[in-house]
Design a protein around this motif. Structure first.
Motif, PDB file in Angstrom:
ATOM      1  N   PRO A 110       0.831  -1.210   0.000  1.00 21.62           N
ATOM      2  CA  PRO A 110       0.000   0.000   0.000  1.00 21.62           C
ATOM      3  C   PRO A 110       0.861   1.253   0.000  1.00 21.62           C
ATOM      4  CG  PRO A 110       0.112  -0.909   2.194  1.00 21.62           C
ATOM      5  CD  PRO A 110       0.862  -1.868   1.303  1.00 21.62           C
ATOM      6  N   VAL A 111       0.282   2.354  -0.428  1.00 23.09           N
ATOM      7  CA  VAL A 111       1.001   3.626  -0.410  1.00 23.09           C
ATOM      8  C   VAL A 111       0.056   4.729   0.044  1.00 23.09           C
ATOM      9  CG1 VAL A 111       0.499   4.326  -2.796  1.00 23.09           C
ATOM     10  CG2 VAL A 111       2.613   5.092  -1.704  1.00 23.09           C
ATOM     11  N   GLU A 112       0.618   5.679   0.786  1.00 24.19           N
ATOM     12  CA  GLU A 112      -0.143   6.867   1.178  1.00 24.19           C
ATOM     13  C   GLU A 112       0.712   8.091   0.892  1.00 24.19           C
ATOM     14  OE1 GLU A 112      -2.837   7.877   4.854  1.00 24.19           O
ATOM     15  OE2 GLU A 112      -0.786   8.452   5.376  1.00 24.19           O
ATOM     16  N   LEU A 113       0.148   9.051   0.203  1.00 25.28           N
ATOM     17  CA  LEU A 113       0.830  10.309  -0.080  1.00 25.28           C
ATOM     18  C   LEU A 113       0.104  11.414   0.684  1.00 25.28           C
ATOM     19  CD1 LEU A 113       1.303   9.952  -3.946  1.00 25.28           C
ATOM     20  CD2 LEU A 113       2.651   8.967  -2.075  1.00 25.28           C
ATOM     21  N   ARG A 114       0.873  12.177   1.466  1.00 24.23           N
ATOM     22  CA  ARG A 114       0.260  13.135   2.366  1.00 24.23           C
ATOM     23  C   ARG A 114       0.200  14.531   1.765  1.00 24.23           C
ATOM     24  NH1 ARG A 114       3.585  12.631   7.679  1.00 24.23           N
ATOM     25  NH2 ARG A 114       5.306  12.549   6.180  1.00 24.23           N
ATOM     26  N   CYS A 115      -0.945  15.168   1.980  1.00 22.42           N
ATOM     27  CA  CYS A 115      -1.148  16.528   1.485  1.00 22.42           C
ATOM     28  C   CYS A 115      -1.902  17.311   2.551  1.00 22.42           C
ATOM     29  CB  CYS A 115      -1.958  16.505   0.191  1.00 22.42           C
ATOM     30  SG  CYS A 115      -2.467  18.133  -0.404  1.00 22.42           S
ATOM     31  N   ASN A 116      -1.341  18.442   2.943  1.00 21.89           N
ATOM     32  CA  ASN A 116      -2.026  19.360   3.854  1.00 21.89           C
ATOM     33  C   ASN A 116      -2.292  20.667   3.114  1.00 21.89           C
ATOM     34  OD1 ASN A 116      -1.510  17.352   5.713  1.00 21.89           O
ATOM     35  ND2 ASN A 116      -1.098  18.812   7.364  1.00 21.89           N
ATOM     36  N   TYR A 117      -3.370  21.318   3.487  1.00 21.31           N
ATOM     37  CA  TYR A 117      -3.707  22.570   2.815  1.00 21.31           C
ATOM     38  C   TYR A 117      -3.944  23.662   3.838  1.00 21.31           C
ATOM     39  CZ  TYR A 117      -8.511  21.671   4.226  1.00 21.31           C
ATOM     40  OH  TYR A 117      -9.637  21.454   4.973  1.00 21.31           O
ATOM     41  N   SER A 118      -3.874  24.870   3.341  1.00 19.35           N
ATOM     42  CA  SER A 118      -4.178  26.036   4.153  1.00 19.35           C
ATOM     43  C   SER A 118      -5.118  26.917   3.347  1.00 19.35           C
ATOM     44  CB  SER A 118      -2.884  26.799   4.473  1.00 19.35           C
ATOM     45  OG  SER A 118      -3.176  28.047   5.058  1.00 19.35           O
ATOM     46  N   SER A 119      -6.291  27.170   3.924  1.00 17.41           N
ATOM     47  CA  SER A 119      -7.257  27.994   3.201  1.00 17.41           C
ATOM     48  C   SER A 119      -8.235  28.606   4.179  1.00 17.41           C
ATOM     49  CB  SER A 119      -8.019  27.150   2.179  1.00 17.41           C
ATOM     50  OG  SER A 119      -9.019  27.925   1.547  1.00 17.41           O
ATOM     51  N   SER A 120      -8.610  29.832   3.909  1.00 20.04           N
ATOM     52  CA  SER A 120      -9.570  30.525   4.770  1.00 20.04           C
ATOM     53  C   SER A 120     -10.985  30.481   4.182  1.00 20.04           C
ATOM     54  CB  SER A 120      -9.144  31.987   4.959  1.00 20.04           C
ATOM     55  OG  SER A 120      -9.027  32.619   3.691  1.00 20.04           O
ATOM     56  N   LYS A 165      -3.493   4.135  -2.014  1.00 18.99           N
ATOM     57  CA  LYS A 165      -3.799   3.021  -2.905  1.00 18.99           C
ATOM     58  C   LYS A 165      -3.418   1.756  -2.153  1.00 18.99           C
ATOM     59  CE  LYS A 165      -3.318   1.153  -7.547  1.00 18.99           C
ATOM     60  NZ  LYS A 165      -2.900   1.370  -8.945  1.00 18.99           N
ATOM     61  N   PRO A 166      -4.301   0.776  -2.065  1.00 18.57           N
ATOM     62  CA  PRO A 166      -4.039  -0.401  -1.241  1.00 18.57           C
ATOM     63  C   PRO A 166      -2.958  -1.324  -1.793  1.00 18.57           C
ATOM     64  CG  PRO A 166      -6.198  -0.570  -2.300  1.00 18.57           C
ATOM     65  CD  PRO A 166      -5.681   0.783  -2.615  1.00 18.57           C
ATOM     66  N   SER A 167      -2.749  -1.301  -3.110  1.00 23.46           N
ATOM     67  CA  SER A 167      -1.766  -2.205  -3.705  1.00 23.46           C
ATOM     68  C   SER A 167      -1.238  -1.560  -5.002  1.00 23.46           C
ATOM     69  CB  SER A 167      -2.428  -3.560  -4.002  1.00 23.46           C
ATOM     70  OG  SER A 167      -1.535  -4.412  -4.687  1.00 23.46           O
ATOM     71  N   VAL A 168       0.019  -1.214  -4.996  1.00 22.73           N
ATOM     72  CA  VAL A 168       0.550  -0.474  -6.163  1.00 22.73           C
ATOM     73  C   VAL A 168       1.163  -1.422  -7.183  1.00 22.73           C
ATOM     74  CG1 VAL A 168       0.948   1.635  -4.852  1.00 22.73           C
ATOM     75  CG2 VAL A 168       2.788  -0.054  -5.032  1.00 22.73           C
ATOM     76  N   HIS A 169       1.223  -0.913  -8.413  1.00 22.84           N
ATOM     77  CA  HIS A 169       1.866  -1.633  -9.511  1.00 22.84           C
ATOM     78  C   HIS A 169       3.091  -0.852  -9.967  1.00 22.84           C
ATOM     79  CE1 HIS A 169      -2.538  -2.792 -10.136  1.00 22.84           C
ATOM     80  NE2 HIS A 169      -1.935  -3.847  -9.609  1.00 22.84           N
ATOM     81  N   ILE A 170       3.942  -1.539 -10.703  1.00 22.60           N
ATOM     82  CA  ILE A 170       5.115  -0.873 -11.270  1.00 22.60           C
ATOM     83  C   ILE A 170       4.680   0.360 -12.066  1.00 22.60           C
ATOM     84  CG2 ILE A 170       7.040  -1.086 -12.878  1.00 22.60           C
ATOM     85  CD1 ILE A 170       7.567  -2.712 -10.457  1.00 22.60           C
ATOM     86  N   SER A 171       3.560   0.248 -12.747  1.00 24.01           N
ATOM     87  CA  SER A 171       3.083   1.343 -13.608  1.00 24.01           C
ATOM     88  C   SER A 171       2.613   2.567 -12.826  1.00 24.01           C
ATOM     89  CB  SER A 171       1.933   0.847 -14.489  1.00 24.01           C
ATOM     90  OG  SER A 171       0.865   0.368 -13.680  1.00 24.01           O
ATOM     91  N   ASP A 172       2.539   2.467 -11.508  1.00 25.28           N
ATOM     92  CA  ASP A 172       2.179   3.633 -10.682  1.00 25.28           C
ATOM     93  C   ASP A 172       3.376   4.535 -10.417  1.00 25.28           C
ATOM     94  OD1 ASP A 172      -0.071   1.530  -8.844  1.00 25.28           O
ATOM     95  OD2 ASP A 172      -0.590   3.045 -10.360  1.00 25.28           O
ATOM     96  N   THR A 173       4.542   4.137 -10.870  1.00 20.80           N
ATOM     97  CA  THR A 173       5.725   4.990 -10.742  1.00 20.80           C
ATOM     98  C   THR A 173       5.477   6.290 -11.495  1.00 20.80           C
ATOM     99  OG1 THR A 173       7.275   3.164 -10.479  1.00 20.80           O
ATOM    100  CG2 THR A 173       8.159   5.226 -11.354  1.00 20.80           C
ATOM    101  N   ALA A 174       5.500   7.398 -10.744  1.00 17.20           N
ATOM    102  CA  ALA A 174       5.132   8.689 -11.332  1.00 17.20           C
ATOM    103  C   ALA A 174       5.329   9.791 -10.298  1.00 17.20           C
ATOM    104  CB  ALA A 174       3.675   8.671 -11.787  1.00 17.20           C
ATOM    105  N   GLU A 175       5.053  11.010 -10.737  1.00 18.05           N
ATOM    106  CA  GLU A 175       5.029  12.168  -9.844  1.00 18.05           C
ATOM    107  C   GLU A 175       3.570  12.476  -9.550  1.00 18.05           C
ATOM    108  OE1 GLU A 175       8.090  13.495  -9.196  1.00 18.05           O
ATOM    109  OE2 GLU A 175       7.411  15.066  -7.839  1.00 18.05           O
ATOM    110  N   TYR A 176       3.278  12.731  -8.264  1.00 15.54           N
ATOM    111  CA  TYR A 176       1.905  12.982  -7.847  1.00 15.54           C
ATOM    112  C   TYR A 176       1.822  14.378  -7.255  1.00 15.54           C
ATOM    113  CZ  TYR A 176       1.094   8.056  -8.620  1.00 15.54           C
ATOM    114  OH  TYR A 176       0.984   6.815  -9.208  1.00 15.54           O
TER     115      TYR A 176
END
Lengths: 114, 111
Positions: B18-28, B78-89
């Motif tokens: 599995p993979v997790e990519l973290r994103c935080n935001y700031s907005s009013s 994503k619970p299970s990644v593939h080689i083809s998920d290699t990329a920039e997010y």
């Protein structure tokens, strides 16, 4: 069928030259954008046109001039190129400027200034 | 001012993990959040978006993200990644007619 196309794909030129990048979309969208992606892959909007009218003009040097002859085309002209202009330039389009409207990106133009 | 911070610049992961990519935001103001993927030498492609409603958003290629207002986060999983998920997010926030992108997370999937 290419949705958003850009020409050229690669552009290598000398400092001080003037160059243009062209963008065309066949999605029937009315809004188009130019983004710059630097060497660290950071993406930043430069310009946006809606129905051929400029609606976003970020703090971009005035050497950069966008032109939208019609809703399907948005070209980017760069005068007096500098080393720092080297980047990948992406064109994108969307239907309208609403919050949920997906932006479709072109394949990018890699500009190298020597 | 609105901004997006991606907390991981690089995430190596083994195939089928599995993979997790973290994103935080700031907005009013109200937030509209997106995840885009950029495969090598290509333009960006939309993975998913959050505008309103259910906080769990499902996207293409088996990705999903959860909007968490109290933690101002929009993490991609994503619970299970593939080689083809290699990329920039890229995580992005929409405001004032434009998208503001995070710095990106490079995902490298190894066999």
């Amino acid at each position: 069928d290419t949705a958003v196309s850009q020409t050229p794909k690669y552009l290598v030129t000398q400092m001080g030259n003037d160059k243009s990048i062209k963008c065309e979309q066949n999605l029937g969208h009315d809004t188009m954008y130019w983004y710059k992606q630097d060497s660290k892959k950071f993406l930043k909007i430069m310009f946006s046109y809606n129905n051929k009218e400029l609606i976003i003009n970020e703090t971009v040097p005035n050497r950069f001039s966008p032109k939208s002859p019609d809703k399907a085309h948005l070209n980017l002209h760069i005068n007096s190129l500098e080393l720092g202009d080297s980047a990948v330039y992406f064109c994108a389009s969307s239907q309208g400027v609403g919050t949920g409207n997906e932006q479709f990106f072109g394949p990018g133009t890699r500009l190298t200034v020597l | 001012a609105q901004s997006v911070t991606q907390l991981d610049s690089q995430v190596p992961v083994f195939e089928e993990a599995p993979v997790e990519l973290r994103c935080n935001y700031s907005s009013s103001v109200s937030v509209y959040l997106f995840w885009y993927v950029q495969y090598p030498n290509q333009g960006l492609q939309l993975l998913l978006k959050y505008l309103s409603g259910s906080t769990l958003v499902k996207g293409i290629n088996g990705f999903e993200a959860e909007f968490n207002k109290s933690q101002t986060s929009f993490h991609l999983r994503k619970p299970s990644v593939h080689i083809s998920d290699t990329a920039e997010y890229f995580c992005a926030l929409f405001n004032d007619y434009k998208l503001s992108f995070g710095a990106g997370t490079t995902v490298t999937v190894r066999a």
